[in-house]
Design an enzyme around this catalytic site. Structure first.
Site: not given
Ligand code: SAJ
Length: 418
Positions: A215, A269
């Protein structure tokens, strides 16, 4: 043993993970009791309401409560299985604060009977599931715990990390593969029976420490890759090259998939979990640490750029579009957008900063003491502003017409107005 769980199940923590999990189990016939220490959450869920925004969750909660399958309480009840879905924040030194997990385990301990299942869903450092067995074992010396691989234990303890993406929880909860790591093989099998009730994805059985680490690795992987995109963005800016064009072209290579730069990495996360790996192995995780530092530096970089643009005006007004940590959710936890606003407001105390977000209707606490920050409707903010900073790619912001931005300095940190 491929049977699905069919008993009474208590979920400790009615948040972003506990409540959706409760609902998908309840709507499939399991008797679910949601437990939360916050009386407002207990009251809301008891009325069939959801205390936060998540697509399709509200209707599912009201249905499950109306059917009498989901109840909420502040007291941990007796049950056949318990899921722990409480927060695991980090301490000032980036180690995990396991106090909520420990408190949950200690509430479950007096209720436990032979044959019960305890599953930890909260994201936790390696070894936490084993510690749950120790905490419970200390309070219940009459029960044989499964730690040290004890095959004939009285209770079954496992880790099944949640992996759902906020904004798509109700879909991913069902369709994602699940990793179930037991303190023993039987623990994993018994815990898997709960997820068999609703999971359409594959259920992968493993040991507890591998599940805990997998995870953390998933989120560290994403953090490192976003850091790469963010670093490219800063390099491209310095070289006067359009980073979005570069990424679009590079991604046409069959084995390249660069993520999207932004104003930093937020949410509960991705900015947190890599630290659990770093603190478990501090001397051999330089890459993961560097990625964290890059992503944490981005809000400062963006605020500096905005402050530089503001120098062009005598008395500028700045509109900041978006406060949540990502698009189309109402969650502002660890939001880089809020940090950017804070940094700009402090750097330019004489400048009016208008913030707007369709998912946020009051000024967040972290901005409340900044006299030059005001919440405004999006069109009013854009029309009044000299500089418009796009921080979150919410749908309504994407639709802002270029004519509305004409004559203004537009700073798009998400690449949607290209
Ligand atoms: N972000 C970027 N660029 C990207 C992707 C995301 O700047 O290309 C930023 C987003 O704007 C945000 C942050 O990263 O600020 C996180 O967003 P996210 O959509 O990537 O992830 P979370 O935090 O909403 O959810 C993540 C997910 N993990 C993965 O995709 C590996 C989710 O599946 C997990 O369940 C969750 O963390 C968790 O609870 O751990």
């Amino acid at each position: 043993m491929n049977t699905a769980f069919n008993g009474r199940l208590a979920i400790l923590g009615m948040g972003y993970i506990g409540l959706p999990t409760a609902v998908v189990l309840a709507t499939r016939g399991v008797e679910v009791i949601g437990v939360d220490i916050n009386p407002r959450i207990v009251e809301a869920v008891s009325r069939g309401e959801v205390p936060f925004v998540e697509p399709d969750l509200a209707i599912a909660v009201s249905g499950a409560v109306a059917m009498g399958r989901l109840k909420a309480t502040s007291e941990t009840p007796e049950a056949d299985a318990y899921i722990i879905a409480v927060p695991t924040p980090f301490n000032g030194d980036h180690t995990a604060d396991l106090s909520y997990v420990q408190a949950a385990a200690e509430q479950i301990a007096p209720r436990l009977r032979q044959g019960n299942i305890v599953v930890l869903e909260s994201t936790s450092p390696p070894g936490t599931t084993a510690r749950i067995a120790e905490w419970i074992g200390a309070l219940r010396p009459d029960l044989k715990m499964p730690h040290d691989g004890e095959p004939n234990a009285d209770v079954f303890i496992a880790h099944c990390p949640e992996r759902v993406l906020p904004g798509r929880i109700m879909i991913e909860m069902i369709t994602n593969d699940r990793v179930v790591g037991g303190l023993t093989r039987r623990c994993a099998e018994r815990a898997a029976s709960i997820y068999r009730v609703f999971a359409q994805g594959e259920i992968l059985l493993t040991d507890a420490a591998s599940a805990e680490m997998a995870k953390l690795v998933e989120n560290a992987y994403r953090d490192v890759n976003i850091a790469f995109a963010n670093e490219l963005s800063m390099i491209s800016e310095a070289l006067h090259i359009d980073v979005w064009e570069v990424i679009k072209l590079a991604n046409r290579h069959p084995r390249v998939n660069i993520l999207t730069p932004g104003p930093g990495v937020g949410g509960h996360c991705i900015p947190v979990d890599p630290w659990f790996i770093i603190s478990a192995a501090p001397h051999i995780s330089p890459l993961i640490r560097a990625a964290r530092n890059v992503n944490d530096s981005i809000p400062h970089h963006i605020a500096d750029q905005v402050a530089a643009k503001a120098q062009r005006f005598r008395s500028p007004t700045i509109a900041c579009l978006g406060l949540t940590y990502k698009a189309n959710v109402d969650d502002i936890r660890e939001s880089p957008a809020i940090e950017v606003v804070q940094l700009i407001a402090k750097a330019l105390p004489e400048v009016d900063i208008l913030v707007c977000d369709p998912f946020v209707d009051t000024v967040p606490k972290t901005l409340a003491d900044l006299a030059n920050v005001k919440l405004e409707g999006v069109h009013q903010a854009v029309d009044r502003a000299d500089i418009v900073v796009l921080l979150v790619e919410h749908e309504p912001f994407k639709a802002i017409r270029h004519t509305r931005l004409g004559g203004k300095v537009a700073y798009d940190t998400r690449g949607v107005w290209r």
